[in-house]
Design a protein around this motif. Structure first.
Motif, PDB file in Angstrom:
ATOM      1  N   GLY A 149      23.035  26.929  -2.640  1.00 47.15           N
ATOM      2  CA  GLY A 149      23.653  26.105  -1.615  1.00 47.15           C
ATOM      3  C   GLY A 149      25.153  26.007  -1.701  1.00 47.15           C
ATOM      4  N   GLU A 155      21.813  21.256   0.047  1.00 48.67           N
ATOM      5  CA  GLU A 155      21.162  22.567  -0.023  1.00 48.67           C
ATOM      6  C   GLU A 155      20.619  22.869  -1.414  1.00 48.67           C
ATOM      7  OE1 GLU A 155      20.602  24.499   2.486  1.00 48.67           O
ATOM      8  OE2 GLU A 155      21.724  23.369   3.974  1.00 48.67           O
ATOM      9  N   HIS A 156      20.643  21.888  -2.332  1.00 51.95           N
ATOM     10  CA  HIS A 156      20.177  22.165  -3.693  1.00 51.95           C
ATOM     11  C   HIS A 156      18.697  22.494  -3.748  1.00 51.95           C
ATOM     12  CE1 HIS A 156      23.765  19.902  -5.806  1.00 51.95           C
ATOM     13  NE2 HIS A 156      24.098  21.077  -5.270  1.00 51.95           N
ATOM     14  N   SER A 157      17.944  21.988  -2.788  1.00 47.93           N
ATOM     15  CA  SER A 157      16.495  22.219  -2.799  1.00 47.93           C
ATOM     16  C   SER A 157      16.098  23.463  -2.010  1.00 47.93           C
ATOM     17  CB  SER A 157      15.766  21.000  -2.221  1.00 47.93           C
ATOM     18  OG  SER A 157      16.173  20.782  -0.864  1.00 47.93           O
ATOM     19  N   ARG A 158      17.077  24.334  -1.673  1.00 50.47           N
ATOM     20  CA  ARG A 158      16.751  25.512  -0.852  1.00 50.47           C
ATOM     21  C   ARG A 158      15.778  26.430  -1.566  1.00 50.47           C
ATOM     22  NH1 ARG A 158      21.697  29.070   1.124  1.00 50.47           N
ATOM     23  NH2 ARG A 158      22.076  27.159   2.324  1.00 50.47           N
ATOM     24  N   ASP A 161      12.347  24.777  -1.787  1.00 46.85           N
ATOM     25  CA  ASP A 161      11.661  24.794  -0.496  1.00 46.85           C
ATOM     26  C   ASP A 161      11.181  26.199  -0.145  1.00 46.85           C
ATOM     27  OD1 ASP A 161      12.221  22.124  -0.362  1.00 46.85           O
ATOM     28  OD2 ASP A 161      13.992  22.374   0.932  1.00 46.85           O
ATOM     29  N   THR A 162      12.007  27.213  -0.492  1.00 45.12           N
ATOM     30  CA  THR A 162      11.616  28.592  -0.197  1.00 45.12           C
ATOM     31  C   THR A 162      10.389  28.995  -0.987  1.00 45.12           C
ATOM     32  OG1 THR A 162      13.925  29.163   0.265  1.00 45.12           O
ATOM     33  CG2 THR A 162      12.415  30.976  -0.168  1.00 45.12           C
TER      34      THR A 162
END
Length: 365
Positions: A149, A155-158, A161-162
């Protein structure tokens, strides 16, 4: 002689000569200065790890040596020599390769076998070099930052989540993937079956090609003469289409007739059957009647008067053969009733107009 051989100076001289001979032999063996070489040049993006004296390889085998390096605009000019037995041909590609990350690099060149020789006055420009460790690590770091991110807390959990979305999308597909891998393994354990089928297909294709090649003249003649035949088929097909179109009109009419009058028609055919059998039984007599028709027609061939164009029937009185004495008596009796109606001859024939006599006896003229 003994004093000379035993002197320290002679031993030193012999040792020096042997060292010189071995050094010269080693130089010729290692560098082969008498072998013929061909000089080339290449423009590389960079020359990291490349130095004069490094090997020039072709398909992994040493075939020459790097002789010099010099700056050339945004790249590096690398001059090198290869054995005359391995000249560069066709479109040449050059790059630098290394066995390990810390070892010196070699210059690898690759040409096109069987193509014309490369022009020695032109440097090879289709070149590339591997990325350095610094560039590789920098690219990996940039990728990690993008996945993380770029420092944005939102965006740290991108990545998480992906991974979660991927896990959700592939959930339950493990058994199918396992079965697919097992099937692939089974096919790989027996690759000769597929290769055998492919070989059989190639053989069949080869036989087909050979047959076509041998009979090409006949095939060509057939194709050239097929034009008139196809045109004739088209013309006939147009007539067939017209007939079919007419049948589309006639069939409904026949259908209506069959539906309305079919029973009566079939009843009439059944009633006609006995008469046909009766007619068949009397074919002999019918044939006799038909055989008489030409004679009847011939008797009335003069039915039209050629002068007036009116219908005229000419009747010829029958002639009867009688004995001469009877003929004379009959003619005398006839002439008594109708003078001049009967004539005799010497051969016993009497010509009598019976129609005039019979009709005249009742008043006809």
């Amino acid at each position: 002689m003994q004093r000379l051989l035993a002197s320290p100076g002679f031993v030193t001289l012999i040792g020096g000569v042997l060292v010189a001979i071995l050094s010269v032999a080693g130089y010729f063996v290692a560098f082969r200065p008498l072998d013929k070489t061909i000089g080339y040049c290449a423009i590389l993006p960079d020359a990291v790890g490349l130095y004069p004296g490094n090997h020039v390889t072709m398909l992994g085998m040493p075939v020459g040596t790097v002789t010099a390096l010099s700056p050339d605009g945004a790249g590096v000019r690398v001059e090198f020599e290869v054995d005359a037995d391995h000249p560069l041909t066709g479109q040449v590609i050059a790059t630098t390769v290394a066995d390990t990350l810390v070892a010196d690099r070699n210059l690898a060149v690759l040409g096109e076998p069987g193509a014309p020789d490369w022009n020695r006055n032109t440097c090879v420009t289709r070149t590339f070099t591997p990325k350095s460790m610094t560039e590789t690590l920098a690219a990996f770091s940039a990728l990690a930052d993008q996945l993380g991110g770029n420092g944005d807390p939102a965006e740290h959990s991108r990545i998480r989540d992906t991974v979660t979305a991927f896990q959700r999308a592939t959930s339950g597909t493990g058994p199918k993937m396992n079965a697919l891998i097992q099937d692939l393994g089974t096919a790989l354990r027996a690759p000769d079956a597929a290769i055998g089928h492919i070989g059989a297909l190639l053989d069949a294709l080869g036989e087909l090609s050979t047959s076509i090649s041998v009979n090409w003249q006949d095939i060509k003649t057939t194709l050239l003469n097929a034009g008139p035949g196809i045109a004739f088929v088209n013309e006939v097909w147009q007539q067939v289409i017209q007939i079919v179109d007419s049948l589309l009109v006639d069939f409904p009419m026949f259908n209506d007739i069959a539906r309305k009058y079919g029973r009566e028609i079939l009843g009439g055919v059944d009633d006609l059957a006995p008469y046909l059998r009766l007619l068949g039984a009397g074919v002999g007599s019918l044939k006799q009647v038909i055989d008489m028709i030409p004679a009847l027609v011939g008797a009335f061939q003069h039915a039209i008067n050629p002068n007036t164009g009116k219908v005229r029937l000419t009747y010829v009185a029958p002639k009867v053969a009688l004995p001469q004495a009877d003929a004379d008596q009959i003619c005398a009796a006839v002439n008594t009733v109708a003078p001049g109606r009967c004539k005799t001859s010497d051969n016993g024939l009497a010509g009598v107009d019976l129609a005039a006599i019979v009709l005249g006896s009742v008043g006809a003229r």
